[in-house]
Every structure is written in C-alpha cells, then in structure tokens.
Design a protein around this motif. Structure first.
Motif, PDB file in Angstrom:
ATOM      1  N   PRO A  79       0.799  -1.224   0.000  1.00  0.00           N
ATOM      2  CA  PRO A  79       0.000   0.000   0.000  1.00  0.00           C
ATOM      3  C   PRO A  79       0.837   1.282   0.000  1.00  0.00           C
ATOM      4  O   PRO A  79       1.984   1.300   0.459  1.00  0.00           O
ATOM      5  CB  PRO A  79      -0.814  -0.105   1.288  1.00  0.00           C
ATOM      6  N   ALA A  80       0.182   2.339  -0.500  1.00  0.00           N
ATOM      7  CA  ALA A  80       0.804   3.675  -0.562  1.00  0.00           C
ATOM      8  C   ALA A  80       2.212   3.553  -1.163  1.00  0.00           C
ATOM      9  O   ALA A  80       2.367   2.991  -2.233  1.00  0.00           O
ATOM     10  CB  ALA A  80       0.786   4.331   0.812  1.00  0.00           C
TER      11      ALA A  80
ATOM     12  N   ALA B 103      -4.095   8.699  -0.905  1.00  0.00           N
ATOM     13  CA  ALA B 103      -3.941   8.315   0.498  1.00  0.00           C
ATOM     14  C   ALA B 103      -3.488   9.516   1.313  1.00  0.00           C
ATOM     15  O   ALA B 103      -2.652  10.295   0.885  1.00  0.00           O
ATOM     16  CB  ALA B 103      -2.926   7.185   0.628  1.00  0.00           C
TER      17      ALA B 103
ATOM     18  N   CYS C 144      -4.812   7.955   6.178  1.00  0.00           N
ATOM     19  CA  CYS C 144      -5.163   6.531   6.202  1.00  0.00           C
ATOM     20  C   CYS C 144      -3.936   5.641   6.107  1.00  0.00           C
ATOM     21  O   CYS C 144      -3.976   4.478   6.502  1.00  0.00           O
ATOM     22  CB  CYS C 144      -6.148   6.204   5.081  1.00  0.00           C
ATOM     23  N   ARG C 145      -2.845   6.164   5.581  1.00  0.00           N
ATOM     24  CA  ARG C 145      -1.629   5.337   5.451  1.00  0.00           C
ATOM     25  C   ARG C 145      -1.213   4.755   6.790  1.00  0.00           C
ATOM     26  O   ARG C 145      -0.774   3.613   6.865  1.00  0.00           O
ATOM     27  CB  ARG C 145      -0.462   6.184   4.924  1.00  0.00           C
TER      28      ARG C 145
ATOM     29  N   CYS D 162      -3.723   2.079   7.877  1.00  0.00           N
ATOM     30  CA  CYS D 162      -4.048   1.111   6.828  1.00  0.00           C
ATOM     31  C   CYS D 162      -3.895  -0.311   7.355  1.00  0.00           C
ATOM     32  O   CYS D 162      -3.124  -0.584   8.257  1.00  0.00           O
ATOM     33  CB  CYS D 162      -3.114   1.322   5.647  1.00  0.00           C
TER      34      CYS D 162
ATOM     35  N   LEU E 203      -5.006  -3.941  -0.944  1.00  0.00           N
ATOM     36  CA  LEU E 203      -4.216  -2.967  -0.166  1.00  0.00           C
ATOM     37  C   LEU E 203      -3.600  -1.916  -1.083  1.00  0.00           C
ATOM     38  O   LEU E 203      -2.448  -1.515  -0.895  1.00  0.00           O
ATOM     39  CB  LEU E 203      -3.113  -3.697   0.609  1.00  0.00           C
ATOM     40  N   SER E 204      -4.351  -1.504  -2.072  1.00  0.00           N
ATOM     41  CA  SER E 204      -3.864  -0.459  -2.983  1.00  0.00           C
ATOM     42  C   SER E 204      -5.085   0.311  -3.459  1.00  0.00           C
ATOM     43  O   SER E 204      -6.207   0.026  -3.042  1.00  0.00           O
ATOM     44  CB  SER E 204      -3.115  -1.084  -4.169  1.00  0.00           C
TER      45      SER E 204
ATOM     46  N   LYS F 176     -10.159   5.842  -2.360  1.00  0.00           N
ATOM     47  CA  LYS F 176     -10.058   7.214  -1.874  1.00  0.00           C
ATOM     48  C   LYS F 176     -10.083   8.211  -3.032  1.00  0.00           C
ATOM     49  O   LYS F 176     -10.012   9.417  -2.815  1.00  0.00           O
ATOM     50  CB  LYS F 176      -8.750   7.402  -1.096  1.00  0.00           C
TER      51      LYS F 176
ATOM     52  N   PHE G 140      -9.039   9.773  10.379  1.00  0.00           N
ATOM     53  CA  PHE G 140      -9.339   8.577   9.595  1.00  0.00           C
ATOM     54  C   PHE G 140     -10.293   7.660  10.348  1.00  0.00           C
ATOM     55  O   PHE G 140     -11.131   6.987   9.770  1.00  0.00           O
ATOM     56  CB  PHE G 140      -8.044   7.833   9.267  1.00  0.00           C
TER      57      PHE G 140
HETATM   58  S1  SF4 Z   1      -6.327   2.794   3.385  1.00  0.00           S
HETATM   59 FE1  SF4 Z   1      -6.481   2.423   1.146  1.00  0.00          FE
HETATM   60  S2  SF4 Z   1      -5.796   4.372   0.196  1.00  0.00           S
HETATM   61 FE2  SF4 Z   1      -5.113   4.405   2.357  1.00  0.00          FE
HETATM   62  S3  SF4 Z   1      -3.010   3.585   2.300  1.00  0.00           S
HETATM   63 FE3  SF4 Z   1      -4.370   1.830   2.736  1.00  0.00          FE
HETATM   64  S4  SF4 Z   1      -4.833   0.937   0.717  1.00  0.00           S
HETATM   65 FE4  SF4 Z   1      -4.001   2.994   0.351  1.00  0.00          FE
END
Ligand code: SF4
Length: 266
Positions: free
Chosen positions: A80-81, A93, A96-97, A100, A160-161, A188, A261
């Motif tokens: 992610p991120a 993002a 939320c990172r 996450c 997770l992306s 997002k 968040f």
């Molecule tokens: S919550 Fe979603 S948008 Fe935010 S870092 Fe995790 S996967 Fe990415």
C-alpha cells in the motif's frame, strides 16, 4: 554530505506510458511472463521460482469475511501507498496510510509485506508480463464449480492499494466481469474520477470512516456492518458501510482518531 530523499513515483501515471491493451498483454508467452517475476522475488529474499499472484479466499482475513455470504473472494495484494519504496499505489492516500490494514492479520509478518513489495515492483517494471500472468490466474478460477456449489466469486484488484483499473486496463475489468466474477473495491479517489468503473461491472465504494459501536444509521443513511462481510456488491443502494478500527503496528487508536481517519460514531 547530504543524502537525497527517495521519492516514490505515481504508479498510475507510470503505467499510462505503456500500451496495456489486450492485444499487447496477451502477446507474450505465458512461460516467459512467469519467469520474469523471479528476479523481483529473489531481490525480496524469496526463492528463485515463480509463484501465484492472487490472494485466495482463505488467505486474507478480510476476504474470508465474505464466506458468510457464500462469496469466494479473490484479490490482488500490493504494497500500500509507497511501502514498496519506489511506487505510490494510492494517489489519494492521506492519514489513512498510518491506519491502513497493511500490517494487520498476516501483514504483520515481514515476509508477507515483502511479498507485496516484489509484486508491486514487478508490476511497475514489467506490466505486460505481470498482467499476462494475472489474466491467466483469473481465467483459471473455476467460477462454474463455485457457482454449482451455490457460491458467488468476487475479485478485488485493490486489497491494499487504490489503482483505478478501469482506466489502466478497461478490457481486463470487462473480461473478468464477463466471466460472472463480481468486481468491487474501496477507493479514496474522488467519485467523479472513477465514474467509468460501474459501466464495466466494477463496483467502487468510497472509503468511509471507521468506529464502534455501529449505529443503525449514519449521516441519515442505513448502515451496513462491513466487518461481517466484504461483499460490497451486495449492499443496498444508498447505504453506508462502517468498519471497526483494526490494530496495526504503525499507529494506535488515539493517533488514528486524531488524524480523522477513525471516528467515534457512538
Ligand atoms: S487505506 Fe487504502 S488508500 Fe489508504 S493507504 Fe491503505 S490501501 Fe491505500
């Protein structure tokens, strides 16, 4: 001596520079495409052999939640991120990172995270080969057998992306939907920027805040408990999906709430 900060690049923008049409993706030999993942695996500390890309229904805690709706949920788990160090797979993002789910469940293990990293780097560097293998794995999901047993098959591109696959490879979205696989994701991205997804059979839900306990309504809309099932395509139109805060190693509840968040809805 000063050390330059490494800045991750936007993966969507990068992928837009490739011809990712169906013709281009299906052109490479499957064996060659599979073999090309090996250096990325080795660099991440794995054995020099090819492996599967998809997360199976029983391999991700979140995806197993859909079993209560008799949904066999498959997914693609990237880092992610900018966790891969090179590529940002979540353009929008923010806070939320930190909260996450990347490090909850199996994600708390370094090896699981490393597995997501090599996949992300392979996608960025060799998208044709990556997609060739992805198509093969999705084509081999036994949708008919699941259906005969009374199950629906679903697929999440973005476990997770947050990549807009309807823009990256619209034909692939259509190909999967045409097999009767239900496609959905949380995102997002501004709703207007992903407006084209639904016409391809790809349900994209706006990410919502998390908290507990869950009320029956939130902001005037009926609430769906997102922790009971991940099958978002079964939600009533106009409902809001709420999920409870999950413990992750990168933050704590106070920090997550301070960031906005996570919210209390009690
Ligand atoms: S919550 Fe979603 S948008 Fe935010 S870092 Fe995790 S996967 Fe990415």
């Amino acid at each position: 001596m000063t050390t330059a900060l490494k800045v991750s690049r936007d993966l969507v923008r990068h992928l837009s520079t490739f011809d990712l049409s169906e013709t281009a993706v299906m052109a490479p030999d499957l064996g060659t495409a599979r073999a090309s993942m090996t250096p990325y695996r080795v660099a991440a500390g794995f054995m020099a052999k090819s492996t599967k890309l998809l997360t199976a229904p029983d391999e991700n805690l979140k995806l197993t939640h859909s079993e209560s709706d008799r949904v066999a949920a498959f997914g693609l788990s990237l880092a992610p991120a900018d966790l891969s160090g090179d590529w940002n797979v979540c353009r929008y993002a923010g806070k939320c990172r930190d909260a996450c789910l990347a490090t909850s469940g199996n994600g708390r293990y370094g090896r699981t995270q490393a597995g997501r990293v090599w996949k992300t780097k392979w996608l960025a560097s060799e998208p044709l080969h990556f997609l060739r293998v992805l198509v093969d794995e999705i084509d081999r999901i036994k949708v008919g057998a699941w259906s005969d047993a009374g199950w629906t098959v679903s697929f999440r591109f973005n476990v997770l992306s947050d990549l807009p696959w309807e823009t990256i490879a619209p034909w692939l979205v259509r190909r999967i939907a045409d097999r009767g696989i239900r496609l959905y994701d949380y995102s997002k991205w501004p709703t207007a920027k992903r407006a084209g997804a639904s016409s391809l059979g790809y349900e994209v839900c706006q990410s919502v805040t998390r908290g507990r306990p869950l009320p029956s309504t939130f902001m005037g809309r009926p609430v769906v408990d997102g922790d009971l099932s991940d099958a978002r395509f079964l939600d009533p139109i106009g409902s809001v999906v709420l999920l409870r805060y999950k413990n992750v190693s990168t933050t704590d509840r106070a920090m997550a709430q301070a960031s906005g968040f996570v919210r209390s809805v009690a």
